[in-house]
Design a protein around this motif. Structure first.
Motif: not given
Length: 208
Positions: A63-66, A110-119, A144-151
């Motif tokens: 879930x993306x928390x915008x 990460x492979x399918x979407x490019x998002x770095x996430x935390x289980x 998925x932390x949208x504040x993470x620059x990787x995302x």
């Protein structure tokens, strides 16, 4: 209620191989029904099940928390040859040998979407199509932390044979949005995702 005997009294008596493929094998199951009568059932099995987890695959809820708009869920579109159609799905993937559920979930996201996430957590083991196969999976929840620059600019890391479109839809009205895309783009939707979206709709309608 059953008047013919309890399904819990049925038992498998043997499983025989039919034909072997690289990824899938077909087998013949011999089993006794609740009355003791011998019956047969054809099934398909994956040849790649992980010995570490005894799980074939993970399906990923992210879930993306915008900060400035409603929550969205990460989805993918890809062509599925058995369906002969593009299918809208949750990101998912097979568990590699000696790999954990946690590692599989974050790696596949990460492979399918490019998002770095935390289980965060996982479901019980579920079966995708129990009338056809013993293939199983767990639903993994990955934050998925949208504040993470990787995302900030996610880029998928697809294999040569993978052609996947990543997108997201708001959780609000998810079912209608999926059905709209299916109609407009002449694609279809994975049953597990559809049931997930229907569950959200029913929860809203019945104020659960």
């Amino acid at each position: 209620m059953s008047t013919k005997g309890s399904p819990f009294d049925a038992k498998v008596t043997s499983i025989e191989p039919l034909k072997q493929g690289k990824w899938i094998q077909t087998k013949l199951i011999n089993y006794d029904d609740p009355t003791g009568k011998h019956r047969e059932w054809e099934m398909a099995v994956r040849t790649t099940r992980s010995d570490t987890t005894n799980v074939d695959a993970v399906s990923i809820v992210s879930i993306l928390n915008h900060p400035n708009k409603s929550k969205e869920i990460v989805l993918v579109k890809q062509f599925r040859p058995p369906c002969e159609q593009v299918v809208i799905e949750l990101p998912a993937g097979l568990v590699d040998p000696k790999e954990s559920i946690e590692t599989t979930a974050t790696r596949e996201l990460l492979e399918e979407t490019g998002y770095h996430g935390t289980f965060k957590k996982q479901s019980v083991i579920t079966f995708s199509d129990p009338g056809l196969t013993n293939a199983n999976m767990v639903l993994a929840y990955v934050d998925v932390d949208l504040q993470n620059p990787k995302n900030s600019n996610p880029k998928a890391k697809l294999e040569d044979s993978e052609f996947i479109i990543t997108f997201s839809l708001p959780l609000d009205n998810l079912l209608n949005e999926i059905e709209k895309i299916c109609k407009e783009e002449k694609c279809t939707v994975d049953a597990r995702l559809y049931h997930f979206a229907m569950g959200l709709k029913l929860a809203e309608e019945y104020k659960l």
